[in-house]
Design a protein around this motif. Structure first.
Motif, PDB file in Angstrom:
ATOM      1  N   ASP A 120      42.310   4.511  23.173  1.00 18.67           N
ATOM      2  CA  ASP A 120      41.976   3.100  22.948  1.00 18.67           C
ATOM      3  C   ASP A 120      42.482   2.648  21.576  1.00 18.67           C
ATOM      4  O   ASP A 120      43.004   1.539  21.434  1.00 18.67           O
ATOM      5  CB  ASP A 120      40.465   2.873  23.026  1.00 18.67           C
ATOM      6  N   LEU A 121      42.314   3.504  20.578  1.00 16.13           N
ATOM      7  CA  LEU A 121      42.781   3.165  19.230  1.00 16.13           C
ATOM      8  C   LEU A 121      44.297   3.029  19.193  1.00 16.13           C
ATOM      9  O   LEU A 121      44.829   2.111  18.562  1.00 16.13           O
ATOM     10  CB  LEU A 121      42.326   4.233  18.230  1.00 16.13           C
ATOM     11  N   LYS A 122      44.990   3.928  19.878  1.00 17.83           N
ATOM     12  CA  LYS A 122      46.450   3.850  19.948  1.00 17.83           C
ATOM     13  C   LYS A 122      46.885   2.572  20.660  1.00 17.83           C
ATOM     14  O   LYS A 122      47.825   1.896  20.222  1.00 17.83           O
ATOM     15  CB  LYS A 122      47.020   5.073  20.667  1.00 17.83           C
ATOM     16  N   ALA A 123      46.222   2.251  21.762  1.00 18.40           N
ATOM     17  CA  ALA A 123      46.562   1.050  22.530  1.00 18.40           C
ATOM     18  C   ALA A 123      46.362  -0.200  21.686  1.00 18.40           C
ATOM     19  O   ALA A 123      47.201  -1.111  21.699  1.00 18.40           O
ATOM     20  CB  ALA A 123      45.723   0.996  23.801  1.00 18.40           C
ATOM     21  N   THR A 124      45.277  -0.247  20.943  1.00 18.25           N
ATOM     22  CA  THR A 124      44.997  -1.398  20.077  1.00 18.25           C
ATOM     23  C   THR A 124      46.030  -1.493  18.955  1.00 18.25           C
ATOM     24  O   THR A 124      46.511  -2.589  18.644  1.00 18.25           O
ATOM     25  CB  THR A 124      43.575  -1.290  19.491  1.00 18.25           C
ATOM     26  N   ALA A 125      46.392  -0.365  18.371  1.00 22.72           N
ATOM     27  CA  ALA A 125      47.408  -0.364  17.312  1.00 22.72           C
ATOM     28  C   ALA A 125      48.743  -0.886  17.840  1.00 22.72           C
ATOM     29  O   ALA A 125      49.441  -1.651  17.152  1.00 22.72           O
ATOM     30  CB  ALA A 125      47.571   1.040  16.737  1.00 22.72           C
ATOM     31  N   VAL A 159      49.275  -3.010  20.416  1.00 21.35           N
ATOM     32  CA  VAL A 159      49.193  -4.457  20.646  1.00 21.35           C
ATOM     33  C   VAL A 159      49.185  -5.209  19.322  1.00 21.35           C
ATOM     34  O   VAL A 159      49.858  -6.234  19.185  1.00 21.35           O
ATOM     35  CB  VAL A 159      47.961  -4.807  21.508  1.00 21.35           C
ATOM     36  N   ASP A 160      48.445  -4.714  18.348  1.00 22.99           N
ATOM     37  CA  ASP A 160      48.405  -5.373  17.040  1.00 22.99           C
ATOM     38  C   ASP A 160      49.798  -5.428  16.410  1.00 22.99           C
ATOM     39  O   ASP A 160      50.197  -6.461  15.864  1.00 22.99           O
ATOM     40  CB  ASP A 160      47.440  -4.650  16.101  1.00 22.99           C
ATOM     41  N   ALA A 161      50.533  -4.323  16.487  1.00 20.51           N
ATOM     42  CA  ALA A 161      51.893  -4.293  15.922  1.00 20.51           C
ATOM     43  C   ALA A 161      52.814  -5.249  16.668  1.00 20.51           C
ATOM     44  O   ALA A 161      53.647  -5.916  16.056  1.00 20.51           O
ATOM     45  CB  ALA A 161      52.447  -2.874  15.952  1.00 20.51           C
ATOM     46  N   LEU A 162      52.665  -5.323  17.981  1.00 17.68           N
ATOM     47  CA  LEU A 162      53.497  -6.232  18.775  1.00 17.68           C
ATOM     48  C   LEU A 162      53.170  -7.683  18.445  1.00 17.68           C
ATOM     49  O   LEU A 162      54.070  -8.519  18.316  1.00 17.68           O
ATOM     50  CB  LEU A 162      53.307  -5.958  20.270  1.00 17.68           C
ATOM     51  N   VAL A 163      51.905  -8.000  18.277  1.00 17.69           N
ATOM     52  CA  VAL A 163      51.493  -9.368  17.947  1.00 17.69           C
ATOM     53  C   VAL A 163      52.056  -9.783  16.587  1.00 17.69           C
ATOM     54  O   VAL A 163      52.497 -10.926  16.411  1.00 17.69           O
ATOM     55  CB  VAL A 163      49.947  -9.494  17.974  1.00 17.69           C
ATOM     56  N   ARG A 164      52.047  -8.868  15.635  1.00 16.01           N
ATOM     57  CA  ARG A 164      52.566  -9.184  14.291  1.00 16.01           C
ATOM     58  C   ARG A 164      54.078  -9.428  14.305  1.00 16.01           C
ATOM     59  O   ARG A 164      54.620 -10.084  13.424  1.00 16.01           O
ATOM     60  CB  ARG A 164      52.234  -8.062  13.312  1.00 16.01           C
ATOM     61  N   CYS A 165      54.763  -8.900  15.297  1.00 17.84           N
ATOM     62  CA  CYS A 165      56.217  -9.032  15.403  1.00 17.84           C
ATOM     63  C   CYS A 165      56.542 -10.312  16.185  1.00 17.84           C
ATOM     64  O   CYS A 165      56.269 -10.387  17.381  1.00 17.84           O
ATOM     65  CB  CYS A 165      56.771  -7.802  16.109  1.00 17.84           C
ATOM     66  N   GLU A 166      57.114 -11.287  15.512  1.00 20.65           N
ATOM     67  CA  GLU A 166      57.392 -12.579  16.140  1.00 20.65           C
ATOM     68  C   GLU A 166      58.338 -12.456  17.327  1.00 20.65           C
ATOM     69  O   GLU A 166      58.121 -13.047  18.373  1.00 20.65           O
ATOM     70  CB  GLU A 166      57.964 -13.546  15.097  1.00 20.65           C
ATOM     71  N   THR A 167      59.400 -11.698  17.159  1.00 22.60           N
ATOM     72  CA  THR A 167      60.358 -11.475  18.236  1.00 22.60           C
ATOM     73  C   THR A 167      60.998 -10.103  18.061  1.00 22.60           C
ATOM     74  O   THR A 167      61.158  -9.631  16.942  1.00 22.60           O
ATOM     75  CB  THR A 167      61.449 -12.571  18.290  1.00 22.60           C
ATOM     76  N   LEU A 168      61.360  -9.499  19.167  1.00 25.33           N
ATOM     77  CA  LEU A 168      62.007  -8.192  19.098  1.00 25.33           C
ATOM     78  C   LEU A 168      63.522  -8.309  19.002  1.00 25.33           C
ATOM     79  O   LEU A 168      64.207  -7.320  18.758  1.00 25.33           O
ATOM     80  CB  LEU A 168      61.625  -7.360  20.332  1.00 25.33           C
ATOM     81  N   SER A 169      64.040  -9.511  19.173  1.00 27.03           N
ATOM     82  CA  SER A 169      65.493  -9.691  19.161  1.00 27.03           C
ATOM     83  C   SER A 169      66.064  -9.850  17.751  1.00 27.03           C
ATOM     84  O   SER A 169      67.269  -9.735  17.565  1.00 27.03           O
ATOM     85  CB  SER A 169      65.883 -10.900  20.012  1.00 27.03           C
ATOM     86  N   GLN A 170      65.208 -10.080  16.757  1.00 30.21           N
ATOM     87  CA  GLN A 170      65.673 -10.273  15.383  1.00 30.21           C
ATOM     88  C   GLN A 170      65.085  -9.208  14.455  1.00 30.21           C
ATOM     89  O   GLN A 170      63.895  -8.908  14.540  1.00 30.21           O
ATOM     90  CB  GLN A 170      65.251 -11.656  14.868  1.00 30.21           C
ATOM     91  N   ALA A 173      55.387  -7.383  28.278  1.00 40.21           N
ATOM     92  CA  ALA A 173      54.606  -6.522  27.383  1.00 40.21           C
ATOM     93  C   ALA A 173      53.559  -7.324  26.621  1.00 40.21           C
ATOM     94  O   ALA A 173      52.420  -6.881  26.466  1.00 40.21           O
ATOM     95  CB  ALA A 173      55.537  -5.808  26.410  1.00 40.21           C
ATOM     96  N   ARG A 174      53.944  -8.517  26.181  1.00 38.11           N
ATOM     97  CA  ARG A 174      53.009  -9.350  25.415  1.00 38.11           C
ATOM     98  C   ARG A 174      51.840  -9.837  26.279  1.00 38.11           C
ATOM     99  O   ARG A 174      50.772 -10.143  25.751  1.00 38.11           O
ATOM    100  CB  ARG A 174      53.738 -10.530  24.789  1.00 38.11           C
ATOM    101  N   ALA A 175      52.026  -9.872  27.578  1.00 33.66           N
ATOM    102  CA  ALA A 175      50.957 -10.328  28.483  1.00 33.66           C
ATOM    103  C   ALA A 175      50.028  -9.187  28.924  1.00 33.66           C
ATOM    104  O   ALA A 175      49.010  -9.438  29.552  1.00 33.66           O
ATOM    105  CB  ALA A 175      51.576 -11.001  29.706  1.00 33.66           C
ATOM    106  N   MET A 176      50.379  -7.968  28.601  1.00 37.59           N
ATOM    107  CA  MET A 176      49.591  -6.815  29.049  1.00 37.59           C
ATOM    108  C   MET A 176      48.359  -6.581  28.181  1.00 37.59           C
ATOM    109  O   MET A 176      48.369  -6.852  26.980  1.00 37.59           O
ATOM    110  CB  MET A 176      50.440  -5.540  29.016  1.00 37.59           C
ATOM    111  N   ALA A 177      47.349  -6.013  28.812  1.00 34.04           N
ATOM    112  CA  ALA A 177      46.172  -5.549  28.085  1.00 34.04           C
ATOM    113  C   ALA A 177      46.577  -4.306  27.284  1.00 34.04           C
ATOM    114  O   ALA A 177      47.545  -3.624  27.641  1.00 34.04           O
ATOM    115  CB  ALA A 177      45.059  -5.215  29.064  1.00 34.04           C
TER     116      ALA A 177
END
Length: 136
Positions: free
Chosen positions: A5-10, A12-23, A81-85
């Motif tokens: 659970d901690l890994k999963a939360t980490a 998602v948090d990292a993905l949320v902080r990243c505005e876009t993966l293309s830049q 990915a951004r829509a996933m739990a």
């Protein structure tokens, strides 16, 4: 909360902080590190690659293959990915990293063939000692 659970939360948090993966950005670099720390294999585990029935030993030696496979999937499936739990994302990335076509289990299988080519999937390869007296 479990370790997964901690890994999963980490993740998602990292993905949320990243505005876009293309830049390129510091946040995207941090996402790479988070994926490596949360998804990639750190010890010995047995993985059955998709489409196979035999488990393959995978170690931290294949973590780079896992990281590249996971980040490639994230880049090409960013909106999904951004829509996933959190648990969904963790499970997806771990599966892609280990069991997918470019994941660690396939890399380990390839390494086990020691450079041989034209070996059909599922065909066993056996190494036998050579009696040197027979070679001439």
């Amino acid at each position: 909360m479990t370790g997964q659970d901690l890994k999963a939360t980490a993740l998602v948090d990292a993905l949320v902080r990243c505005e876009t993966l293309s830049q390129p950005s510091p946040e995207r670099d941090e996402l790479w590190i988070t994926v490596r720390e949360t998804v990639c294999t750190k010890g010995l585990c047995l993985v059955v690659p998709m489409g196979s029935s035999a488990p393959v030993p995978v170690t931290a030696d294949h973590a780079t293959d896992e990281l590249i496979a996971a980040m490639d999937w994230l880049r090409t499936h960013e909106s999904q990915a951004r829509a996933m739990a959190p648990q969904q994302l963790f499970i997806m990335l771990r599966g892609v990293a280990t069991k997918g076509a470019f994941g660690s289990a396939r890399a380990a299988q390839s390494d086990a063939l020691h450079g041989m080519t034209h070996v059909r999937p599922g065909e066993p390869v056996v190494f036998a000692d050579l009696d040197r007296s027979e070679v001439a």
